[in-house]
Design a protein around this motif. Structure first.
Motif, mmCIF file in Angstrom:
data_model
loop_
_atom_site.group_PDB
_atom_site.id
_atom_site.type_symbol
_atom_site.label_atom_id
_atom_site.label_comp_id
_atom_site.label_asym_id
_atom_site.label_seq_id
_atom_site.Cartn_x
_atom_site.Cartn_y
_atom_site.Cartn_z
ATOM 1 N N GLN A 124 0.838 -1.186 0.000
ATOM 2 C CA GLN A 124 0.000 0.000 0.000
ATOM 3 C C GLN A 124 0.881 1.247 0.000
ATOM 4 O O GLN A 124 1.827 1.339 0.785
ATOM 5 C CB GLN A 124 -0.912 0.008 1.229
ATOM 6 C CG GLN A 124 -1.898 1.164 1.269
ATOM 7 C CD GLN A 124 -3.042 1.036 0.277
ATOM 8 O OE1 GLN A 124 -3.243 -0.041 -0.289
ATOM 9 N NE2 GLN A 124 -3.753 2.092 0.040
ATOM 10 N N VAL A 125 0.566 2.169 -0.890
ATOM 11 C CA VAL A 125 1.316 3.410 -0.963
ATOM 12 C C VAL A 125 0.743 4.407 0.037
ATOM 13 O O VAL A 125 -0.477 4.511 0.195
ATOM 14 C CB VAL A 125 1.229 4.004 -2.384
ATOM 15 C CG1 VAL A 125 1.945 5.334 -2.442
ATOM 16 C CG2 VAL A 125 1.812 3.031 -3.396
ATOM 17 N N GLN A 126 1.622 5.117 0.714
ATOM 18 C CA GLN A 126 1.195 6.204 1.592
ATOM 19 C C GLN A 126 1.617 7.527 0.981
ATOM 20 O O GLN A 126 2.710 7.643 0.421
ATOM 21 C CB GLN A 126 1.792 6.031 2.986
ATOM 22 C CG GLN A 126 1.206 4.837 3.730
ATOM 23 C CD GLN A 126 1.633 4.789 5.173
ATOM 24 O OE1 GLN A 126 2.742 5.191 5.515
ATOM 25 N NE2 GLN A 126 0.764 4.303 6.030
ATOM 26 N N SER A 160 -3.771 6.049 -8.839
ATOM 27 C CA SER A 160 -4.693 5.085 -9.425
ATOM 28 C C SER A 160 -3.967 4.159 -10.383
ATOM 29 O O SER A 160 -3.051 4.570 -11.091
ATOM 30 C CB SER A 160 -5.794 5.826 -10.193
ATOM 31 O OG SER A 160 -6.569 4.927 -10.952
ATOM 32 N N THR A 206 4.975 1.091 -5.662
ATOM 33 C CA THR A 206 4.159 1.115 -6.868
ATOM 34 C C THR A 206 3.922 2.513 -7.417
ATOM 35 O O THR A 206 3.159 2.672 -8.367
ATOM 36 C CB THR A 206 2.791 0.458 -6.592
ATOM 37 O OG1 THR A 206 2.138 1.175 -5.541
ATOM 38 C CG2 THR A 206 2.964 -0.991 -6.198
ATOM 39 N N ASP A 226 -7.186 4.694 -5.364
ATOM 40 C CA ASP A 226 -7.223 3.896 -4.146
ATOM 41 C C ASP A 226 -6.218 4.331 -3.089
ATOM 42 O O ASP A 226 -6.175 3.755 -2.008
ATOM 43 C CB ASP A 226 -7.011 2.410 -4.481
ATOM 44 C CG ASP A 226 -5.785 2.189 -5.362
ATOM 45 O OD1 ASP A 226 -5.700 1.121 -5.984
ATOM 46 O OD2 ASP A 226 -4.908 3.081 -5.419
ATOM 47 N N SER A 227 -5.410 5.320 -3.388
ATOM 48 C CA SER A 227 -4.476 5.860 -2.392
ATOM 49 C C SER A 227 -4.680 7.359 -2.343
ATOM 50 O O SER A 227 -4.596 8.030 -3.384
ATOM 51 C CB SER A 227 -3.026 5.537 -2.763
ATOM 52 O OG SER A 227 -2.794 4.147 -2.782
ATOM 53 N N TRP A 228 -4.912 7.855 -1.133
ATOM 54 C CA TRP A 228 -5.189 9.278 -0.942
ATOM 55 C C TRP A 228 -4.355 9.809 0.215
ATOM 56 O O TRP A 228 -4.067 9.081 1.166
ATOM 57 C CB TRP A 228 -6.666 9.498 -0.596
ATOM 58 C CG TRP A 228 -7.608 9.165 -1.693
ATOM 59 C CD1 TRP A 228 -8.109 7.935 -2.003
ATOM 60 C CD2 TRP A 228 -8.184 10.070 -2.633
ATOM 61 N NE1 TRP A 228 -8.940 8.020 -3.083
ATOM 62 C CE2 TRP A 228 -9.023 9.324 -3.488
ATOM 63 C CE3 TRP A 228 -8.078 11.452 -2.833
ATOM 64 C CZ2 TRP A 228 -9.748 9.907 -4.528
ATOM 65 C CZ3 TRP A 228 -8.792 12.036 -3.865
ATOM 66 C CH2 TRP A 228 -9.621 11.267 -4.701
ATOM 67 N N LYS A 273 1.703 4.143 -11.296
ATOM 68 C CA LYS A 273 0.381 4.693 -11.033
ATOM 69 C C LYS A 273 0.179 6.058 -11.694
ATOM 70 O O LYS A 273 1.105 6.874 -11.745
ATOM 71 C CB LYS A 273 0.170 4.861 -9.521
ATOM 72 C CG LYS A 273 0.280 3.583 -8.710
ATOM 73 C CD LYS A 273 -1.014 2.822 -8.675
ATOM 74 C CE LYS A 273 -0.937 1.708 -7.649
ATOM 75 N NZ LYS A 273 -2.234 1.005 -7.517
ATOM 76 N N GLY A 322 6.453 3.486 -0.703
ATOM 77 C CA GLY A 322 5.979 2.253 -1.311
ATOM 78 C C GLY A 322 6.568 2.052 -2.691
ATOM 79 O O GLY A 322 7.208 2.942 -3.254
#
Length: 123
Positions: free
Chosen positions: A1-3, A99, A28, A111-113, A32, A26
């Motif tokens: 999961q990216v923060q 995304s 990824t 999906d990461s905010w 993205k 992270g």
């Protein structure tokens, strides 16, 4: 999961500039699409600008074209939103997001905010 951690918001007079930064952790980030959204009081979340995973394609909301520039530095895992000629209607909480759907401008695809940062433009 990216923060994601955002910085750079604040108070500025109309016509001024601000630069928002978004730091990612992270593995990824490079694959993205990154985008910036904003939410003004009493309004829904609105797409502002996006940049493809490669950085080669940028896209903007009509309301900010020519005033706002999105960029990213994949090596540093950083994203940026340069905002010039700011208007009072740009006042909102700004969010960066990631995304897997390349080129998306729909918040449901992200999906990461980050936690958001307040930008206030005074008239």
């Amino acid at each position: 999961q990216v923060q994601l951690v955002e910085s750079g918001g604040g108070l500025v007079q109309a016509g001024g500039s601000l630069r928002l930064s978004c730091a990612a952790s992270g593995r990824t980030f490079s694959s993205k699409t990154m985008a910036w959204f904003r939410q003004a009081p009493g309004k829904g979340r609105e797409f502002v600008a996006g940049i493809s995973w490669s950085g080669g394609w940028t896209f903007y909301a009509d309301s900010v074209k020519g005033r706002i520039t999105i960029s990213r530095d994949t090596a540093k895992k950083m994203g940026y939103l340069q905002m010039n000629s700011l208007k009072p209607e740009d006042t909102a909480v700004y969010y960066c997001a990631l995304s897997g759907a390349d080129g998306s401008r729909w918040s449901s695809d992200f999906d990461s905010w980050d936690q958001g940062t307040q930008v206030t433009v005074s008239s």
